[in-house]
Each structure stands twice: as structure tokens, then as C-alpha cells.
Design an enzyme around this catalytic site. Sequence first.
Site, mmCIF file in Angstrom:
data_model
loop_
_atom_site.group_PDB
_atom_site.id
_atom_site.type_symbol
_atom_site.label_atom_id
_atom_site.label_comp_id
_atom_site.label_asym_id
_atom_site.label_seq_id
_atom_site.Cartn_x
_atom_site.Cartn_y
_atom_site.Cartn_z
ATOM 1 N N ASP A 1 0.819 -1.210 0.000
ATOM 2 C CA ASP A 1 0.000 0.000 0.000
ATOM 3 C C ASP A 1 0.852 1.259 0.000
ATOM 4 O OD1 ASP A 1 0.779 -0.605 2.677
ATOM 5 O OD2 ASP A 1 -0.771 0.748 3.443
ATOM 6 N N GLU B 1 0.335 -1.157 5.730
ATOM 7 C CA GLU B 1 1.390 -0.594 6.580
ATOM 8 C C GLU B 1 1.181 0.886 6.836
ATOM 9 O OE1 GLU B 1 5.180 1.426 7.567
ATOM 10 O OE2 GLU B 1 3.888 1.698 5.805
#
Length: 506
Positions: free
Chosen positions: A154, A219
Site C-alpha cells: 500500500d 502498513e
Amino acid sequence: MVPPIQQLFDKADSGSKFKMQKFLRIVGYSVLFSTTTLFILLCVRTLSLDKNVGLQLAHWEKTKNISLAIDHELRDELLDNLKEGIRIPTVSFTEDDINTTALLEFNAFLQKAFPTVYSSKLVRHELVANYSHLFWVEGSDPNLIPYLLLAHIDVVPASESDDWDVPPFSAQEVDGFIYGRGTLDDKSSVMGILQALEFLLRKGYTPRRGFYIGLGHDEEVKGNQGAVSIVNWMKQRGKQLLFVLDEGMLITDSLPIDGPAALIGITEKGSATVKLSVSVPPGHSSMPQRETCIGILASAVSRIEANQMPRLFGYGPELRTFEHLAHKFSFPMNILMSNLWLFSPLIGRVLEKQPHTNSFVRTTTAVTMFNAGIKVNVIPSHAEAVVNMRIHSAHSLKEVLDHIESTVADERVKLELIEGFEPLPVSSTDEKSFGFQIIKKTVLEQFPSVTVAPGVCVGNTDSRHFNDLTSEIYRFIPAWLHSGDFLRIHGNNERISKQNYEEDPE
């Protein structure tokens, strides 16, 4: 004729002057001797400080590896794969707002980009929490404890309206750089790790030590679904890890030393996110109380900013960083850096002057949110602010909370810990440290001009969730950052050079 009594006074005065002169000479010689001795000690320390402590090649390390030479076809393939990965907007906005459509697209893309990884008998793939990935690469010796290479899919949001030179998900090339959100944080690691494995498997590579590759999907919003689920998967199966290598510190030439430095993160600062709030009866702006909730809260926030936590330079692992780099500083800084046992207070005062170095010196304070008011003529009933503290390794979460409470010192201000955790444990760097040594050796083979040193990550990564699986966690991305490039991470015009990505040793 001088009276006898006067003669006595003159003799006494003369004797006192002689004694004073003698005393001053003794003091002067003592100061000179002490200064000379101290200078000699400082020079001896500077010349004898072993800059390679923990950085020399360990006796067990290999000196020959598979050739890293790649042909033009493979070079085009790896660049095309990175660009396609950048074009998929795997954005995490909040914990509850993640672009799952893009994550599913990215899953399918990985299978297309790395067919050998997905088809090899040596590799087992697990889809974790729907969008994260865990690869197991089997080694020839099952008795060896595996390690984990960690990265995340991400990225943070980016918009064309944010003054990017090119669209942030276009992966356009400009002057030898590939621009796009995630080029540094952290898709270059995701793609680099899998591309290296694809290349090695095609070469018939079988590792002696098995290893995992973990790719989290959230994350940027704490990793509570991706990384935590990977950890739980491993715990349920009784797995332990020799070490973890995650994103973190980089290679930079912006330090005031002779040549570039590759800093390998051996710990991360802790964090405390604290909400401050004030509630009062509402009213009309034409009849205000002496203090509004906004004024009370603003005063509290102002006190927090004005009363920073004390400098702690030299009391944490940052000491190792500067001692390892000491020989790269010019005179007289090399003497100061080689003798931090004496000069750390002075160096700390210098480092605190700039935001990017102040973060190494202390627990930092950042007021990140302030909300109050609904209408220009209405005195609000509630105001709140959020303060984020990044905790130095020599401080504890409790000390930070006590500092905020004592600094605010106002019962009208309610304090609430939204989220907090202690500074992360410090990983080893000595000759017996397999993880640090193998990372160091790889960096020096790929970038022989750099100086390797341990460092402290001021931000936080998914690796902090893996403390129950290993005591050895390292944070490093083999990417070059030049002066000014640090602002590109989570900022505008994030980019990586084509050459840098091609020579990425992951």
C-alpha cells in the site's frame, strides 16, 4: 624613613604576592598539563577508534555469489514491472478506507509479473487477510532458522492537484527517473525482492537457508490487518525467525562526511499519540467568558511546544551511528565524533538546530490536529487537539505521558492516550550478528563507495509487529537519497532513478 610597622606590612604584602604568583603558576601548569593530557587522549581515541567494529566480514560469510549481470531484455522487464506496479493505486486512506479493488488488481499483477515464483516447487504462497502475501522459499538445509524479507504494497494518497510534475500514478520517466507514488515507499522493495527471486529461480538457485517474503497491504495505516495477520499465521504454526529485514533507512550523501553512508536501522523510536480536549458551556460571542475552550486548549498546546523533552543524544543507539562515521568527518569534527563520551552534549546542541537531526537527539513533539468551533458568533463547547510524540530510545512511554501531564498542568484539559508503544528493542551489530553482517556485506558488494553504519529509524514500519518472532530486526532500503529527496517520501514527486532500481541488491 619608613616606620617599622610599615616595613612589616610591606614584607607581608610582598610575601602574599609571591605566594599568589606561585599559586597561579601551579594552576597554570596544572591547566596546561591537563589540557595537553586531554588533547593527547582525544587524539589517541580518534586514531585508535576501530571504525570497523561490527562491520568486518565474518568468517562464515561467502565471498562468491551468482552473477548479478543482467541483459537488456531482463532490464526492460524489471523496469516495466515496476512501472506497472506503480500504476496500480493501492492507496490506504485510513484503517477503514483502503482501495481493495486496487489490491486485488495488484494480486493478479504479481502472478503475471513473476510466473516462476508462483510456479516453482521451491516456493509456497499464502494469501493472508485477503490482500497480504506470504511466500516461503524452501532451503536445502531444514535445520537452519529462516529469515524474513518484509515490504508493503500500500501507499499513501497522492493527487494530481498536489503539484506533482507528472501524474502520481503514471510511472512516467523524466531524466532517468521513474516518478510515482510508491517508487520509494515501498513498491521498489516489493518489486525488487520478487524480481530478484524470479531471476535466481530462473538461474536454478536453491538457497541453503529457507526464507520468507512478507508483503503487507496496510502498513501506511498501522498494519493491523496485514502484518499482524502474517505474524499470527507464523505464531499459530510455531515459527521463529533468525532476523527480519524491512524498509527503513537508505543510502545518502547529504551527511557532512567524506562520501555517502548506508545506514541500517537497528531500532525504531516509540510513539505516543495523545488527545487533549476542553469542554465548557457554549455561549454567544457577544458575551464571552474570560477564557474560551479554544483559548484554554491553545495555551496548553503552546506550553507543550515550548517545553520540549530534554536532549538525550549519546544515551541511545545513535551513539553507534556517529562513532562508526567519525573517521569520515573532517578535522576537528572527527575528534569530536570520536570522543562522544566527552562532547555528546555539545554535538546534541548542534544537532537539535535542524528538524531532521533534532529527531535523533530527543523525543520529538508535533501538534498534528486542532479542531474547534462551528460558527463565527458561537463560543464552542468543545475543543480538541492531537499531539504525536516520537519517543527516544532512552525514554519510556510513561515518562512521555508524565511530561505532557506536568507541562499542561491544567485540570480543565483532559488527556487521553489514543495509541502508544515503547521504543523498539535494539538489534545486534557485532560479528556474530548474522542479519546485520549479511545486509552489510551485500550493501558493500553492491555499493563499494559507501560507509555502512547502524542507525535509528525515526518513523515506524510493519517490522515492529514481529518482535515476538525474533530479536533481530533491521530496516534498510538500498535506494539513494540526495539532498532534498527526503521530502519526496510521502510528498510530491516521489521518484527512483532507473539505475538505482536496476542495481537494487534486494
